[in-house]
Design a protein around this motif. Structure first.
Motif, PDB file in Angstrom:
ATOM      1  N   TRP A 377       0.833  -1.202   0.000  1.00 51.17           N
ATOM      2  CA  TRP A 377       0.000   0.000   0.000  1.00 51.17           C
ATOM      3  C   TRP A 377       0.871   1.258   0.000  1.00 51.17           C
ATOM      4  O   TRP A 377       0.561   2.246  -0.666  1.00 51.17           O
ATOM      5  CB  TRP A 377      -0.931  -0.006   1.210  1.00 51.17           C
ATOM      6  N   PRO A 380       3.184   1.158  -4.002  1.00 50.42           N
ATOM      7  CA  PRO A 380       2.574   0.378  -5.094  1.00 50.42           C
ATOM      8  C   PRO A 380       3.349   0.467  -6.402  1.00 50.42           C
ATOM      9  O   PRO A 380       3.457  -0.518  -7.136  1.00 50.42           O
ATOM     10  CB  PRO A 380       1.184   1.007  -5.239  1.00 50.42           C
ATOM     11  N   ARG A 626      -8.241   0.647   1.438  1.00 51.89           N
ATOM     12  CA  ARG A 626      -7.027   0.132   2.082  1.00 51.89           C
ATOM     13  C   ARG A 626      -7.314  -1.176   2.809  1.00 51.89           C
ATOM     14  O   ARG A 626      -6.556  -2.140   2.688  1.00 51.89           O
ATOM     15  CB  ARG A 626      -6.480   1.176   3.060  1.00 51.89           C
ATOM     16  N   ARG A 690      -4.680  -0.729  -5.069  1.00 47.83           N
ATOM     17  CA  ARG A 690      -4.206   0.439  -4.326  1.00 47.83           C
ATOM     18  C   ARG A 690      -4.308   1.704  -5.186  1.00 47.83           C
ATOM     19  O   ARG A 690      -4.786   2.753  -4.729  1.00 47.83           O
ATOM     20  CB  ARG A 690      -2.752   0.207  -3.894  1.00 47.83           C
TER      21      ARG A 690
END
Length: 715
Positions: A377, A380, A626, A690
């Motif tokens: 996250w 990415p 997320r 993401r």
């Protein structure tokens, strides 16, 4: 500690979905479900041992092609002198006209003539089937049965014929039917070897994944039920339509791989539903089937839809192979949605019996994969770009990929078909094993013969043979200058078809391969397009989100392209050939692109559904992209890794098999699964989640009105 019991009414709460209710019903009717599956397995299992003899290697043809028409005319009007006829090659260290060799020829002729599947045996003829040096002769045993039955005739005749060898005389049966007989035998032995290798490795991976011997045994129970049922079903179906032996090979692989995949997903979710919670057994089963069970059902549907596209290829072998896998997947799905929840409900807490000492019972969320999700996250681009670069580099060699139908080298050098093939080439010329059969009308025989003699690529032409039944057909046999697997043969056949009079048909065993290759070249773009379109529609149906459905479909193409890029390096260019024990043909087998694409895409979409179904469940609960991405990795990353490890182990054991086609199958599928799980599902697709954020899950209002409301969160 024994978990509190919940009543059936409490378990079937208003929030329980259809699959949850089916799971609870299976638990409550445990004896009925188990008895039903035992009955199915016993009834179909009674036929399963016949699978290696009932199925055949025939059916590799392009229905409706000129070569298939030639075979039909030859069977009907020329005493079975068709591509399926058996050629009995007698080679000696002295002239074949001598008394000792002639006695062997007579015994070989009598042996073949005694078989009811042989129409007539044509003795060797000077200038045609006796070599120039007089030391090799060919007897033609005409086909009086369909191609599958002729393969079985080869099974029965090739060894007795070889036993006539001795004292400087060699006898071998060859031809297309014998080649398939030898290939089936070598393939059967290789498959047994692969199975013996794969089962212990699979069990070890499952024990490590589950941490419990009891839990690890459930996927194998599921797989065994599916395998036996599908094997017995294929035997029964073979009495109605021809079924390729490859149907069982692929079905066996997919039953093992997908059975373990689905059981892993269900069992892991069941253990997670119970740990640290006060859910009763029925509630745990209901939650498991409403979430993981739904993902499994959609995954199975994706596999079935992808493979159904292969049915667009009008070839019996392709259709039976696809049908065999679909049948196995259907049985595995049925067992996963009924038998597995019934056993889970009965086992309850005992599923963790015989657990490894370091395993925490029921651990479902992986701290390691959760940490990886957080790292992905945060970065990415870094990880996603690296994964994409690796996949593109591996896929680049696809640009130079060549395909052709398999050559004689796909069977071991000591087999009857290959020994006879070599003897024919040495005695009659490079192109003799690929002799062309040209069918024309009797009044055109002389003109067509002269035209064939003048054609480039033809080494010799035999006199035309008029059909004895007065049908008006004549057959002219022509020996090409090149080996049947040489690409130049295709040019020769194309020239003949273009130049010879209208209505003249060009065929023969080698031409049947060329026609099939041409058909595959035509149908491959269509199959790929249909697979992609259906895969996207099914993902859209499941996820209700156009963007992530599109990204999931495109991502699956990357691992497929990379796998074919590796296949080119290994099987076309020969890198690693010595290690794997094969001689490269300079091309990939012609049936691989269309069939392997459907299989690889089906497996890739299998993992896509697992990951994205978990992500959608977390998004439905939290509304947070997320949490959707990191939660999906935390809850499904370990399962995907374990399932991929099992698939890679299963597929790579096939790479150790004897014949070349199983090696191709094992390497291509194994590499595809490895790359798909490691780079696409655990890096690239989460990175795309993401980067797309809420947009990944956006669905226009008009689309929501069209699609059924499918959710992955329970209750």
């Amino acid at each position: 500690m024994k978990l509190p019991h919940t009543t059936p009414d409490a378990a079937a709460s208003p929030g329980t979905g259809t699959l949850g209710r089916l799971g609870v019903w299976s638990v409550l009717h445990f004896k009925t479900v188990v008895a039903g599956w035992l009955l199915i397995v016993a009834a179909l299992g009674a036929f399963a041992p016949q699978v290696t003899t009932a199925l055949s290697g025939a059916g590799w043809q392009a229905d409706g092609s000129d070569s298939v028409k030639v075979r039909g005319i030859a069977e009907k009007h020329f005493d079975g002198n068709a591509s399926t006829a058996l050629q009995i090659v007698v080679s000696a260290d002295r002239p074949v006209t001598g008394p000792e060799v002639q006695a062997v020829i007579d015994r070989a002729s009598d042996l073949a003539a005694a078989d009811s599947r042989i129409s007539t045996v044509i003795p060797p003829q000077r200038g045609a089937t006796i070599s120039a040096d007089g030391r090799t002769a060919i007897l033609l045993a005409g086909a009086d049965a369909d191609p599958d039955t002729m393969v079985r005739a080869a099974d029965d005749l090739k060894e007795p014929l070889e036993e006539l060898s001795g004292d400087g005389i060699e006898v071998h049966a060859t031809g297309a039917s014998v080649l398939w007989s030898d290939f089936n035998e070598a393939n059967h032995d290789a498959m047994l070897k692969s199975e013996l290798l794969s089962w212990p490795v699979t069990l070890a991976i499952l024990v490590l994944a589950f941490g419990s011997l009891v839990a690890a045994g459930l996927p194998l129970l599921l797989t065994l039920a599916g395998l036996v049922a599908s094997a017995g079903s294929l035997v029964l179906i073979s009495h109605l339509v021809p079924v390729s032996i490859w149907a069982m090979n692929f079905a066996m692989m997919f039953a093992l791989a997908l059975g373990i995949d689905y059981a892993l997903f269900i069992v892991a979710r069941f253990r997670g539903a119970r740990v640290g919670r006060s859910l009763g057994m029925h509630e745990a089963v209901a939650e498991t089937m409403d979430t993981a069970g739904k993902a499994v059902l959609l995954s199975g549907a994706t596999v079935l839809v992808s493979l159904s596209a292969v049915m667009l290829v009008p070839s019996p072998a392709f259709r039976s192979m696809a049908g065999g896998i679909m049948l196995a997947v259907a049985f595995i799905l049925a067992a996963t949605l009924t038998l597995l929840p019934a056993v889970l409900g009965r086992l309850g807490h005992r599923i963790d019996s015989l657990a490894l000492p370091w395993v925490r019972s029921g651990e479902h969320r992986s701290a390691r994969f959760a940490a990886w999700g957080e790292r992905l996250w945060a970065h990415p681009f870094r990880y996603g770009a690296l994964a994409l670069a690796v996949l593109l580099v591996l896929a680049a060699p696809v640009i130079g990929l060549r395909t052709a139908m398999p050559s004689i080298t796909v069977i071991p050098s000591d087999t009857s078909a290959r020994a006879g093939y070599t003897a024919v080439q040495e005695a009659f010329g490079e192109g003799a094993p690929g002799t062309l059969q040209i069918i024309t009308t009797t009044d055109r025989t002389e003109a067509v013969t002269a035209q064939i003699k003048a054609s480039e690529g033809i080494a010799g032409v035999m006199p035309g043979q008029e059909a004895a039944d007065g049908s008006g057909w004549s057959m002219i046999q022509a020996v090409p200058t090149v080996d049947p697997s040489d690409p130049e043969l295709g040019a020769t056949v194309d020239t003949l078809r273009a130049d010879l009079p209208e209505g003249t048909l060009v065929g023969g065993a080698a031409v049947e391969n060329l026609d099939l290759q041409h058909l595959l070249n035509q149908k491959t773009p269509l199959v790929i397009g249909v697979v992609l379109a259906l895969g996207f529609v099914l993902l859209l149906f499941a996820l209700q989100a156009p963007l992530i459905s599109f990204l999931g479909t495109v991502a699956s193409l990357l691992s497929t392209g990379a796998a074919f890029g590796v296949a080119r390096l290994v099987f076309q260019d020969g890198h690693g050939a010595d290690l794997l024990g094969f001689t490269p043909q300079g091309f990939l087998d012609g049936w691989a692109p269309v069939f392997f694409f459907a299989m690889i895409f089906a497996i890739a979409m299998d993992y896509t559904v697992f990951l994205l179904a978990s992500a959608k469940e977390h998004y439905e609960r939290s509304g947070d992209p997320r949490e959707a991405m990191t939660g999906a990795l935390a809850h499904s990353g370990r399962v995907i890794s374990a399932a991929a490890a099992v698939m890679v182990a299963v597929f790579f054991t096939f790479a150790l098999s004897g014949p070349l086609p199983p090696k191709e199958m094992g390497i291509v599928l194994g590499v595809a699964v490895l790359l798909d799980a490691a780079l696409v599902r655990l890096i690239l697709l989460p990175a795309l989640l993401r980067l797309s954020g809420h947009a990944a899950w956006y669905s226009p209002r008009w689309l929501r009105r069209i699609l059924p409301d499918i959710t992955f969160s329970h209750g």
